[in-house]
Enzyme design. Sequence first.
Site, mmCIF file in Angstrom:
data_model
loop_
_atom_site.group_PDB
_atom_site.id
_atom_site.type_symbol
_atom_site.label_atom_id
_atom_site.label_comp_id
_atom_site.label_asym_id
_atom_site.label_seq_id
_atom_site.Cartn_x
_atom_site.Cartn_y
_atom_site.Cartn_z
ATOM 1 N N LYS A 206 0.792 -1.170 0.074
ATOM 2 C CA LYS A 206 -0.125 -0.079 -0.082
ATOM 3 C C LYS A 206 0.810 1.236 0.051
ATOM 4 C CE LYS A 206 -3.668 -2.015 -0.366
ATOM 5 N NZ LYS A 206 -4.427 -2.917 0.194
ATOM 6 N N ASP A 277 -5.143 -6.849 -5.878
ATOM 7 C CA ASP A 277 -5.353 -6.050 -5.192
ATOM 8 C C ASP A 277 -4.932 -4.569 -5.637
ATOM 9 O OD1 ASP A 277 -6.031 -5.214 -2.349
ATOM 10 O OD2 ASP A 277 -3.680 -4.758 -2.041
HETATM 11 P P1 GTP Z 1 -8.336 -6.394 0.750
HETATM 12 O O1 GTP Z 1 -7.330 -7.692 0.675
HETATM 13 O O2 GTP Z 1 -8.410 -5.980 1.948
HETATM 14 O O3 GTP Z 1 -8.219 -5.595 -0.255
HETATM 15 O O4 GTP Z 1 -9.881 -7.194 0.535
HETATM 16 P P2 GTP Z 1 -10.458 -7.864 -0.588
HETATM 17 O O5 GTP Z 1 -11.116 -6.657 -1.639
HETATM 18 O O6 GTP Z 1 -9.739 -8.771 -1.729
HETATM 19 O O7 GTP Z 1 -11.684 -8.690 -0.236
HETATM 20 P P3 GTP Z 1 -11.893 -10.279 -0.214
HETATM 21 O O8 GTP Z 1 -12.012 -10.942 -1.568
HETATM 22 O O9 GTP Z 1 -10.658 -11.060 0.435
HETATM 23 O O10 GTP Z 1 -13.171 -10.630 0.532
HETATM 24 C C1 GTP Z 1 -13.373 -10.015 1.911
HETATM 25 C C2 GTP Z 1 -14.582 -10.564 2.651
HETATM 26 O O11 GTP Z 1 -15.611 -10.481 1.749
HETATM 27 C C3 GTP Z 1 -14.546 -12.140 2.648
HETATM 28 O O12 GTP Z 1 -15.010 -12.626 4.011
HETATM 29 C C4 GTP Z 1 -15.451 -12.786 1.595
HETATM 30 O O13 GTP Z 1 -15.848 -13.854 2.201
HETATM 31 C C5 GTP Z 1 -16.415 -11.608 1.361
HETATM 32 N N1 GTP Z 1 -16.999 -11.673 0.018
HETATM 33 C C6 GTP Z 1 -16.266 -11.640 -1.075
HETATM 34 N N2 GTP Z 1 -16.910 -11.661 -2.193
HETATM 35 C C7 GTP Z 1 -18.444 -11.701 -1.745
HETATM 36 C C8 GTP Z 1 -19.605 -11.763 -2.490
HETATM 37 O O14 GTP Z 1 -19.615 -11.673 -3.795
HETATM 38 N N3 GTP Z 1 -20.680 -11.737 -1.849
HETATM 39 C C9 GTP Z 1 -20.547 -11.909 -0.238
HETATM 40 N N4 GTP Z 1 -21.552 -11.752 0.387
HETATM 41 N N5 GTP Z 1 -19.348 -11.588 0.227
HETATM 42 C C10 GTP Z 1 -18.209 -11.729 -0.446
HETATM 43 C C1 SPV Z 2 -6.310 -3.863 2.506
HETATM 44 O O1 SPV Z 2 -6.350 -3.463 3.640
HETATM 45 O O2 SPV Z 2 -6.668 -3.176 1.466
HETATM 46 C C2 SPV Z 2 -5.313 -4.877 2.148
HETATM 47 C C3 SPV Z 2 -4.450 -5.255 3.309
HETATM 48 O O3 SPV Z 2 -4.989 -5.240 1.129
HETATM 49 S S1 SPV Z 2 -3.163 -4.467 3.820
HETATM 50 O O4 SPV Z 2 -1.877 -5.121 3.028
HETATM 51 O O5 SPV Z 2 -2.973 -4.681 5.130
HETATM 52 O O6 SPV Z 2 -3.600 -3.020 3.165
HETATM 53 MN MN MN Z 3 -6.430 -4.152 -0.549
#
Ligand code: GTP
Ligand code: SPV
Ligand code: MN
Length: 592
Positions: A206, A277
């Site tokens: 980030k 990401d």
């Molecule tokens: P960062 O790594 O923090 O940037 O997160 P991200 O945007 O990659 O989110 P990620 O795909 O890890 O999903 C985060 C949470 O959202 C998880 O607990 C998933 O199970 C939930 N999630 C992801 N996609 C969906 C969806 O289509 N529907 C629902 N209801 N939940 C979802």
């Molecule tokens: C986020 O928070 O959007 C992440 C995890 O992908 S971190 O690397 O902690 O920012």
């Molecule tokens: Mn992220």
Amino acid sequence: MTNNKTIRKWLDEMTALLQPDNVVWVDGSDEQREELRRLAVECGELFKLNQEKLPGCYLHRTNPNDVARVEDRTFICTSKQEDAGPTNNWCEPQEMYKKLYNIARGSYQGRTMYVIPYSMGPIGSPLAKIGLEVTDSVYVVLNMLIMTRVSPKVLEVLGDSDDWVRGLHSRCDIDPENRYICHFPEDNTIISVNSGYGGNVLLGKKCFALRIASYQGWKEGWMAEHMLILGLQNPKGEVHYIAAAFPSACGKTNLAMLIPPAYLREKGYKVWTVGDDIAWMRIGEDGRLYAINPENGFFGVAPGTNEHSNFNALESTKKNTIFTNVALDQNDNTVWWEGLNKNLPENALDWKGNPWDPAKFNKADKSTCAAHPNSRFTAPAENCPCISDEFNKGAGVPISAIVFGGRRAKCAPLVYQSRDWENGVFVGSAMASETTAAAAGAVGVVRRDPMAMLPFCGYHMGDYFRHWLDMGKKLGDKAPKIFNVNWFRTDDEGNFLWPGFGDNMRVLNWIVDRCEGKADATETAIGYVPKPEDIDLTDLDMDKATLEDILTVDTEVWTREAAEIEEHYKKFGDRLPAELRAQLETLKKNLS
Ligand code: GTP
Ligand code: SPV
Ligand code: MN
């Protein structure tokens, strides 16, 4: 290791400041990684998991006061306060350097300084950039070895150039009162002290790839965005690339690795992952927008990841992965988290290392969870069964559609398309989402998070919107189409109305069809919404009424939304582009 004078000078300064007992260059070799793993296990930083079931996998527990990004302690230090803008914490650079150097002085005494030369993006790619991180944490080194490309070749590519990002990380005392994550975009410098957690300390992620890179992109005419990149392959074998920006823990990793529903797989649809990401995007020679993923691994949210929700992510974690703040199943030294499966382990330690009693587990009370809600895995991208062939190519992939999205229980429909680029920038600038555990602070509060970049934009957000508008002008009719999605509409009991995950493919197909001019839509006050029959519900246990419900644009709800956007826009003062103010007026007119 290098004769680059700018590197040698900076390292001399860092050595004098931090006073390490010794200095070790990290070279990305298997032998050195093995040695570092051994050291980390010996000093308790890592726990070695079952090597038959999870070869090369380790568990790490952070200090319980240090489990997420800390936005209130994150600073953009530009000479002029107005350049950091109203959405960033700011401090005058010299004052902040002084404060941070006082905190870090002597902090490596009795410790080793690791020097990590790394590339964000395939080494030598014209879209890649180089960084150097010094750290006193073996955990950070081992994570950087997964998340970035670490090699002496990076230094060869850099040569004598000064175009590299300086990164100083020091664990110090993990003191939350003296925790600072600071960026000096005018000096290509990042300093992070008193944390040992993910986004605060893996400085390529980030801090560099978004906060510093967004500033560089603004100055140099490209874009650094909090976006996944996926390739959607149709039965003809054509691949369309989509970049999507959702706030932290709102589904990027899941969408990037999506497995289509069976009936679409049988027809020949497939998704390839380029990134989960971060996207760096530049205009290519043919005038289209090309994206690379600057990272080399996934730092993904563990809870909720299972073989049904995200098979590919789970597969990616089966070797050479570091787990942070998940539970340890002591029966066979494997890992567990809420949502992995229904077999709550009987003999587990929770994320703090305390015995966990499954009888006391209550889904609604996070304090009874075995894994921290923001527990993560750090997995090499090469482990991912659906990693794109383009992942290691430096040229980038041409983007057909940009998708914004967030968690909105009400309000935003399942999907809609903006009228044009300018209207799409308006949609992105007005984005809002319920907060998640990815950052310290309250969870579930709706906040405006423009382009999912609120915590990551390294300069004034008004200038950032202007940069988006300028990029659109340069791209002209080659600009990607811009959409907005919301997988998170709920009924009055709080249940999700849309099945999400693999079924999101049904929405992606509509998006690609719209890009190709093949799908129909209804024009509404906010943009083009699919007609219910345009979203294919084959094999889905969902009635048309529910679909109609989540496609509805409620005038009353959106009138309130427009008023909130107006409030949100006030922050940016006269740096808010006039085009966006005009877009807001159009929305209000359309709603009345
Ligand atoms: P960062 O790594 O923090 O940037 O997160 P991200 O945007 O990659 O989110 P990620 O795909 O890890 O999903 C985060 C949470 O959202 C998880 O607990 C998933 O199970 C939930 N999630 C992801 N996609 C969906 C969806 O289509 N529907 C629902 N209801 N939940 C979802
Ligand atoms: C986020 O928070 O959007 C992440 C995890 O992908 S971190 O690397 O902690 O920012
Ligand atoms: Mn992220």
